[in-house]
Enzyme design. Structure first.
Site, mmCIF file in Angstrom:
data_model
loop_
_atom_site.group_PDB
_atom_site.id
_atom_site.type_symbol
_atom_site.label_atom_id
_atom_site.label_comp_id
_atom_site.label_asym_id
_atom_site.label_seq_id
_atom_site.Cartn_x
_atom_site.Cartn_y
_atom_site.Cartn_z
ATOM 1 N N ASN A 218 -6.393 3.537 10.215
ATOM 2 C CA ASN A 218 -5.236 3.597 11.194
ATOM 3 C C ASN A 218 -5.579 2.266 12.168
ATOM 4 O O ASN A 218 -6.219 2.711 13.035
ATOM 5 C CB ASN A 218 -5.029 4.861 11.662
ATOM 6 N N HIS B 74 6.334 9.573 12.918
ATOM 7 C CA HIS B 74 5.456 10.662 12.268
ATOM 8 C C HIS B 74 5.732 11.241 11.084
ATOM 9 O O HIS B 74 5.717 12.203 10.798
ATOM 10 C CB HIS B 74 5.637 11.737 13.413
ATOM 11 N N ARG C 245 -2.242 3.570 7.284
ATOM 12 C CA ARG C 245 -1.129 4.052 7.883
ATOM 13 C C ARG C 245 -0.365 2.646 8.653
ATOM 14 O O ARG C 245 -0.907 1.902 9.065
ATOM 15 C CB ARG C 245 -1.437 4.684 9.079
ATOM 16 N N ARG D 62 6.579 9.242 27.689
ATOM 17 C CA ARG D 62 7.579 8.794 27.390
ATOM 18 C C ARG D 62 8.835 9.684 27.835
ATOM 19 O O ARG D 62 8.548 10.817 27.640
ATOM 20 C CB ARG D 62 7.929 8.544 25.655
ATOM 21 N N GLU E 171 -2.590 13.926 9.022
ATOM 22 C CA GLU E 171 -1.979 12.644 8.653
ATOM 23 C C GLU E 171 -3.092 12.019 7.628
ATOM 24 O O GLU E 171 -2.630 11.306 6.639
ATOM 25 C CB GLU E 171 -1.592 11.870 9.538
#
Ligand code: AMP
Length: 397
Positions: free
Chosen positions: A7, A180, A91, A241, A385
């Site tokens: 990743n 996601h 990823r 965020r 993940e």
């Protein structure tokens, strides 16, 4: 098979080496500050202690070389030779409309990932650098791209279009993509397994609540709606965020704070969310929980605003699917936050949610947290993940 899962960020690189037969993590780690002074690799072999090595890494090729050196190290390594790595799973953040599933990487795939860089200017170029570096150091080893956006490509047009002039979609592909996806796919499938049901018969809402957060509506195994949009800024309130807001706020704040559009977006991405709502106290729910325990009004304000937004999305997705069988909480806050789960579910009695307070105390483990008579099952399902990327990689190679 042994699969190296990568990743890659612009200055960081996370990795795991996974044995796909046992699905055990053999080793994992993180390269930080790549291309910046003070770069280091933190490496942890299974069952061993963390080993931190400070060493210059001028680029990602050097970083991956250091990962390979750590994995094959005589003392702390978990493989004897680089040749033991059978495949690499990457990823990749944005697959645009080009990728609705994972793919074996070739030069056409790399070109397509490059074409999507417009949509993820910070992430896709970094992902490509990681792919190039692995190709250079492990020639002939198959590499697979697993996209954050792919699972959401089943969304119908009515869910992914914005209420904008349609030509912006035609000309620039301005639409909702969602992120996601690997987590939403993994957690929704696992939820069906835990309930002993076929995912094709279920309506599931996944609440991936981490530092970044998104919800998805998964009907009959397919994503039909998700809360993040063209970028990860849309949707629920997150760590830093803002999530959804009136777009006119951008101009309003820019004028008053003398900021450019980029400047306001920086605020919306990095200084908003529960961090901003708590007056800059923290983006971490552990700190906010501690603040609430002391009666801190700023922490209470941040968490209450956050939980209402999450609950409203769950209500919206129950409507979008005309019902919901199960709600799964996952990621850092979803897995470890009884308080957030409890507050969110307080709003959901009207759709038949009833939480078992004792079961809801779980942190980090798989568990059904609804009462036996709850019409909607509520679960904590830890996401993974890296394992999902490993499985996708094995399936393709
Ligand atoms: P993630 O992005 O999935 O790694 O989630 C990171 C976030 O999870 C952190 O910023 C915390 O807000 C939250 N988190 C992690 N551990 C805990 C915990 N034990 N209790 C409450 N929140 C937690």
């Amino acid at each position: 098979m042994k699969v190296l899962v990568i990743n890659c960020g612009s200055s960081s690189l996370k990795f795991q080496l996974i044995d796909s037969d046992s699905e055990q993590v053999l080793a994992k780690g993180l390269c930080e500050r790549i291309g910046i002074d003070g770069s280091q690799i933190v490496y942890t072999p299974a069952g061993g202690d963390k080993i931190t090595t400070v060493s210059p890494m001028e680029d990602h090729t050097v970083a991956i070389k250091m990962v390979i050196d750590a994995l094959t190290d005589q003392e702390h390594g978990v493989i004897k030779d680089l040749k033991e790595i059978d495949a690499v799973g990457h990823r990749v953040v944005h697959g645009g409309e080009k990728f609705s599933g994972s793919v074996v990487i070739d030069s056409d795939v790399k070109d397509a990932i490059k074409d999507c860089s417009d949509l993820a200017p910070l992430h896709n170029p970094a992902n490509l650098i990681g792919i190039d570096a692995c190709e250079k150091l492990m020639p002939g080893v198959p590499q697979v791209a697993v996209f954050d956006t792919a699972f959401h490509q089943t969304m119908p047009e009515k869910a992914y279009l914005y209420g904008l002039p349609y030509e912006y979609y035609e000309k620039y592909k301005v639409r909702r993509y969602g992120f996601h996806g690997t987590s939403h796919s993994f957690v929704s499938a696992r939820t069906a397994e835990i309930l002993g049901r076929d995912k094709k018969d279920l309506k599931i809402i996944v609440a991936h609540l981490g530092n970044g957060a998104s919800l998805s509506a998964v009907k009959n195994g397919e994503c039909v709606d998700t809360s993040m949009g063209l970028t990860p800024l849309e949707g629920v309130i997150m760590g830093t965020r803002s999530g959804d807001l009136d777009p006119a706020i951008v101009q309003f704040i820019a004028a008053r704070e003398n900021l450019s559009i980029d400047g306001v977006l920086d605020v919306l991405n990095k200084k908003s969310g529960v961090f901003g709502l708590s007056g800059g106290f923290s983006s971490d729910f552990r700190d906010l929980e501690a603040g609430i325990a002391k009666g801190d009004a700023a922490c209470i304000r941040a968490v209450e605003t956050y939980c209402l937004r999450v609950a409203k999305y769950i209500g919206a997705y129950a409507a979008a699917m005309n019902g919901v069988d199960a709600i799964a909480f996952t990621a850092g806050v979803g897995e470890n936050g009884p308080m957030v789960r409890g507050k969110v579910c307080e709003y959901l009695g009207y759709i038949g949610v009833s939480i078992d307070d004792a079961a809801n105390q779980v942190r980090g483990d798989e568990k059904i947290i609804s009462t036996a008579d709850s019409a909607v099952k509520v679960l904590v399902v830890p996401t993974n993940e890296e394992l999902a990327i490993c499985r996708e990689t094995v399936a393709l190679v």
